[in-house]
Motif scaffolding. Structure first.
Motif, PDB file in Angstrom:
ATOM      1  N   HIS A 188      -7.568   5.223  -3.254  1.00  0.00           N
ATOM      2  CA  HIS A 188      -7.267   4.366  -2.096  1.00  0.00           C
ATOM      3  C   HIS A 188      -5.947   4.754  -1.420  1.00  0.00           C
ATOM      4  O   HIS A 188      -5.837   4.763  -0.182  1.00  0.00           O
ATOM      5  CB  HIS A 188      -7.208   2.915  -2.582  1.00  0.00           C
ATOM      6  CG  HIS A 188      -6.935   1.914  -1.523  1.00  0.00           C
ATOM      7  ND1 HIS A 188      -7.896   1.482  -0.632  1.00  0.00           N
ATOM      8  CD2 HIS A 188      -5.802   1.247  -1.191  1.00  0.00           C
ATOM      9  CE1 HIS A 188      -7.364   0.598   0.183  1.00  0.00           C
ATOM     10  NE2 HIS A 188      -6.087   0.431  -0.122  1.00  0.00           N
ATOM     11  N   HIS A 190      -4.695   5.848   2.470  1.00  0.00           N
ATOM     12  CA  HIS A 190      -3.570   5.383   3.302  1.00  0.00           C
ATOM     13  C   HIS A 190      -2.673   6.558   3.724  1.00  0.00           C
ATOM     14  O   HIS A 190      -2.241   6.650   4.870  1.00  0.00           O
ATOM     15  CB  HIS A 190      -2.719   4.372   2.524  1.00  0.00           C
ATOM     16  CG  HIS A 190      -3.290   2.982   2.530  1.00  0.00           C
ATOM     17  ND1 HIS A 190      -3.592   2.311   3.688  1.00  0.00           N
ATOM     18  CD2 HIS A 190      -3.614   2.134   1.514  1.00  0.00           C
ATOM     19  CE1 HIS A 190      -4.068   1.102   3.382  1.00  0.00           C
ATOM     20  NE2 HIS A 190      -4.105   0.980   2.078  1.00  0.00           N
ATOM     21  N   SER A 240       2.013  -0.944   0.698  1.00  0.00           N
ATOM     22  CA  SER A 240       0.815  -1.785   0.795  1.00  0.00           C
ATOM     23  C   SER A 240       1.009  -3.024  -0.054  1.00  0.00           C
ATOM     24  O   SER A 240       2.110  -3.297  -0.543  1.00  0.00           O
ATOM     25  CB  SER A 240      -0.404  -0.986   0.336  1.00  0.00           C
ATOM     26  OG  SER A 240      -0.340  -0.821  -1.054  1.00  0.00           O
ATOM     27  N   ASP A 271      -6.284  -1.857   5.232  1.00  0.00           N
ATOM     28  CA  ASP A 271      -7.459  -1.212   4.644  1.00  0.00           C
ATOM     29  C   ASP A 271      -8.562  -0.976   5.674  1.00  0.00           C
ATOM     30  O   ASP A 271      -8.821  -1.836   6.515  1.00  0.00           O
ATOM     31  CB  ASP A 271      -7.988  -2.074   3.488  1.00  0.00           C
ATOM     32  CG  ASP A 271      -7.009  -2.088   2.328  1.00  0.00           C
ATOM     33  OD1 ASP A 271      -6.067  -1.280   2.344  1.00  0.00           O
ATOM     34  OD2 ASP A 271      -7.205  -2.896   1.410  1.00  0.00           O
TER      35      ASP A 271
HETATM   36 ZN    ZN Z   1      -4.746  -0.616   1.039  1.00  0.00          ZN
END
Ligand code: ZN
Ligand code: KG4
Length: 336
Positions: free
Chosen positions: A111, A115, A136, A299
């Motif tokens: 993930h 980003h 984040s 996200d």
């Molecule tokens: Zn995220």
């Protein structure tokens, strides 16, 4: 080459299609904010159940928006971690099953790599090498990025992540989940007479710590009359402290690496004050700064489809095992 990207690590169900040369083709997202709002934070089981409800309709939607048939898709990328286990498993099981049915590879994506590479989706993307600040809800990382998949951790938060600190402070001030944007809004009406600490900036190193700032904020709140103006002043002081701390550490990272490009990404990089302080610092350092557009700071599926496409171009994909890893340090990326 078209790649479908699926993101279900937390409270957004997001799907996108990326093309190796043409870039982002289509993307869609369903935010679960309204579902979790009344609980003041993400309820993992509710998140998983809603991903189950929304994922297939969203996949159908991006396919129909793009005008593509499944036969034209070359791979399916999905967020394999870090994130909530149940939520990750929905994306992983769906992606793997579709990949098997369509007889194409599946790609397990980190993930935070999503980003990290989100600014690549913009018309004017940064070129390697660069320093990346990833901020984040779960992570605060400074990374030296030499190329795709070539990451060196420079610093990280020793306790709360930047977004977590925003969310907890927002909760203290009585603001709704997700707290970051609400706190930023409240800070606009704050008066600049309070000064909060800039943690770990008076000693060398590139790590962060936000728990002391959180306690300082709590004490300031308890010692105030807790009027609306007091709350706005505290929000303002907290945001200033976060922005300046991040800016000081980024300046240090640029100086330490000798690099002249900074990338800031992740949900907290949507914050206007943080963006502005980073921009001013980079201008003074004669460095360039890049952000994703605000909707790709938080996200989204586009960043996962992009990473999947890059990995597939590099010949990387995984076997049929459903791979989900709730805790997955970014420096272990090569161990996928
Ligand atoms: Zn995220
Ligand atoms: O990247 P992200 O969408 O999800 C994670 O991977 O965690 O980041 C979510 C975090 C939350 O903590 C949220 O409060 C914060 O980003 N955030 C903000 C802003 N927009 C989102 N924090 C401060 N200011 C904002 N404008």
């Amino acid at each position: 080459m078209y790649v479908l990207g699926i993101e279900t690590s937390c409270d957004e169900t997001a799907v996108a299609i990326d093309h190796a040369d043409r870039g982002l083709i289509s993307h869609t997202l369903f935010s679960q904010i309204a579902i979790h709002n009344e609980y003041g934070g993400v309820v993992p089981e509710l998140a998983s159940r809603d991903h189950v409800r929304k994922l297939i309709p969203l996949i159908k939607q991006v396919l129909s928006d793009s005008g593509l048939n499944p036969e034209e898709i070359s791979g399916i990328a999905y967020t394999a971690g870090p994130g909530l286990m149940g939520a990750l498993l929905v994306g992983a099981a769906t992606a793997r099953s579709l990949a098997w049915a369509w007889n194409i590879p599946a790609i397990a994506v980190h993930h935070m790599e999503g980003h990290l590479l989100a600014p690549m989706l913009e018309d004017n993307p940064p070129s390697f090498p660069f320093v990346a600040l990833l901020i984040s809800g779960g992570h605060t990382l400074l990374i030296e990025v030499t190329g795709i998949g070539d990451y060196q951790l420079l610093g990280e938060s020793l306790d709360d992540a930047a977004g977590e600190a925003f969310d907890k402070t927002a909760k203290l001030l009585g603001l709704d989940y997700p707290g970051g944007p609400a706190l930023a809004e409240l800070a606009k009406t704050g008066q600049p007479h309070l000064k909060f600490p800039r943690p770990m900036t008076d000693r060398p190193g590139l790590d962060f710590s936000f728990s002391g700032l959180k306690t300082f904020t709590l004490n300031a709140f308890n010692n105030s009359r807790q009027t609306e103006q007091d709350k706005a002043d505290i929000a303002h002081a907290f945001q200033q402290a976060m922005a300046e701390t991040l800016s000081i550490k980024c300046k240090r990272a640029l100086q330490q690496t000798g690099l002249k490009t900074l990338v800031a990404a992740g949900g907290v990089s949507a914050n206007r004050e943080i963006r502005s302080q980073l921009e001013q610092m980079c201008a003074k350092q004669q460095a360039e700064i890049y952000f994703p557009r605000p909707e790709f700071c938080t996200d989204n599926g586009a960043m996962i489809a992009y990473v999947g496409c890059q990995r597939l171009l590099a010949g990387q994909s995984q076997d049929l095992t459903i791979f989900a890893r709730p805790r997955w340090p970014i420096d272990e990326l090569l161990g996928v």
